[in-house]
Design a protein around this motif. Structure first.
Motif, PDB file in Angstrom:
ATOM      1  N   LEU A   6       0.428  -1.109   0.065  1.00 53.71           N
ATOM      2  CA  LEU A   6       0.009   0.360  -0.067  1.00 53.71           C
ATOM      3  C   LEU A   6       0.639   1.090  -0.011  1.00 53.71           C
ATOM      4  O   LEU A   6       0.534   2.423  -0.655  1.00 53.71           O
ATOM      5  CB  LEU A   6      -1.367  -0.583   1.365  1.00 53.71           C
ATOM      6  N   ALA A  10       0.998   4.010  -2.496  1.00 51.46           N
ATOM      7  CA  ALA A  10       0.773   5.519  -2.198  1.00 51.46           C
ATOM      8  C   ALA A  10       1.719   6.326  -2.971  1.00 51.46           C
ATOM      9  O   ALA A  10       1.678   7.307  -3.422  1.00 51.46           O
ATOM     10  CB  ALA A  10       1.181   5.664  -0.512  1.00 51.46           C
ATOM     11  N   ALA A  15      -2.698   4.908  -4.303  1.00 52.70           N
ATOM     12  CA  ALA A  15      -3.230   4.758  -3.182  1.00 52.70           C
ATOM     13  C   ALA A  15      -3.003   5.870  -2.357  1.00 52.70           C
ATOM     14  O   ALA A  15      -2.313   6.061  -1.981  1.00 52.70           O
ATOM     15  CB  ALA A  15      -3.230   3.372  -3.015  1.00 52.70           C
ATOM     16  N   GLU A  16      -4.540   5.960  -1.378  1.00 51.34           N
ATOM     17  CA  GLU A  16      -3.841   6.986  -0.130  1.00 51.34           C
ATOM     18  C   GLU A  16      -5.014   7.102   1.207  1.00 51.34           C
ATOM     19  O   GLU A  16      -5.838   5.381   0.928  1.00 51.34           O
ATOM     20  CB  GLU A  16      -4.425   8.373  -0.370  1.00 51.34           C
ATOM     21  N   ARG A  17      -4.184   7.057   2.404  1.00 48.86           N
ATOM     22  CA  ARG A  17      -5.399   6.598   3.423  1.00 48.86           C
ATOM     23  C   ARG A  17      -6.615   7.506   3.418  1.00 48.86           C
ATOM     24  O   ARG A  17      -6.559   9.012   2.940  1.00 48.86           O
ATOM     25  CB  ARG A  17      -4.344   7.191   4.589  1.00 48.86           C
ATOM     26  N   TRP A  25      -7.255   2.468   3.526  1.00 49.03           N
ATOM     27  CA  TRP A  25      -6.662   3.321   2.716  1.00 49.03           C
ATOM     28  C   TRP A  25      -7.895   3.142   1.361  1.00 49.03           C
ATOM     29  O   TRP A  25      -8.585   2.539   1.625  1.00 49.03           O
ATOM     30  CB  TRP A  25      -5.544   1.951   2.273  1.00 49.03           C
TER      31      TRP A  25
END
Length: 60
Positions: A6, A10, A15-17, A25
């Motif tokens: 992940l 990112a 992907a991002e939190r 995520w």
């Protein structure tokens, strides 16, 4: 291992939190943009192949 994957996603902007819920995520729109760009390129290549095929293939 999944967290590392992940984090790599990112780093690539895929992907991002989730803000306000840092444990979760989500995928970013970049993934869809990449998929659409790939699809557009495949369509251009297919069209070029069809054009070449029509140009050099003749019924006798």
């Amino acid at each position: 291992m999944a967290l590392r994957d992940l984090q790599l996603l990112a780093d690539e902007g895929i992907a991002e939190r989730i803000p306000g819920n840092e444990e979760c995520w989500r995928l970013t729109p970049k993934l869809i943009q990449l998929a659409r760009a790939h699809d557009d390129e495949l369509r251009r290549v297919r069209q070029r192949i069809e054009d070449i095929d029509q140009r050099y293939t003749r019924a006798i």
